[in-house]
Motif scaffolding. Structure first.
Motif: not given
Length: 176
Positions: A68-73
């Motif tokens: 999620r961090v990799i995708e969103k941020n």
């Protein structure tokens, strides 16, 4: 402790590096160290150090959080998929990998639709083993029914879906 080559700032840097080294020498299969890694991950998120936060989430055993961090941020949906697939590699069949399946259905498909990324959409459906839905989905995206309306007429969209599926089928036969 006098040295011509070791200045005070350099000594401070070496001390910080030593602390990192000692931290990474711990056994992250133990709950204590997993918890410490997660605390660090959240602290790094607050500092907007997303690459490091993602790595610490992995150390803490939170693969989906890392993705999620990799995708969103970081905006890298393909790296997020790679991370999930690498850490949930118990089966080649995605349908047996619940985290991978949930993430592909919940995020990757939606992301591909939003971006009108036909290739990524094809990959998502192929990984889910939903090949019968690919042509319809590609036509829907091309027609703008899953997007903000890109104005492509239904006949063109259907034709595009068929041509893209033909390309992907040819690619599979030659390269898989």
């Amino acid at each position: 402790e006098h040295s011509l080559f070791c200045t005070d700032p350099m000594k401070e840097h070496l001390k910080r590096e030593e602390k990192k080294y000692l931290f990474f020498m711990n056994d992250f299969s133990q709950e204590r160290w997993k918890s410490a890694a997660l605390k660090n991950a959240y602290a790094l998120m607050k500092q907007h150090k997303y690459e490091l936060a993602a790595a610490f989430f992995i150390l803490g055993g939170k693969i989906l959080e890392s993705a999620r961090v990799i995708e969103k941020n970081m905006g890298d949906v393909q790296l997020a998929l790679f991370i999930i697939r690498v850490f949930e590699h118990t089966s080649v069949n995605v349908r047996e990998n619940t985290i991978t399946k949930e993430w592909i259905e919940g995020r990757l498909v939606e992301f591909a639709r939003e971006k009108n990324d036909y290739w990524l959409l094809y990959v998502a459906y192929k990984l889910l083993d939903k090949t019968s839905d690919i042509k319809k989905e590609l036509a829907n995206v091309a027609n703008g029914s899953n997007t903000a309306g890109n104005g492509i007429d239904k006949t063109i969209g259907s034709t595009l879906g068929e041509k893209w599926l033909g390309f992907c089928g040819g690619f599979e036969q030659e390269h898989v």
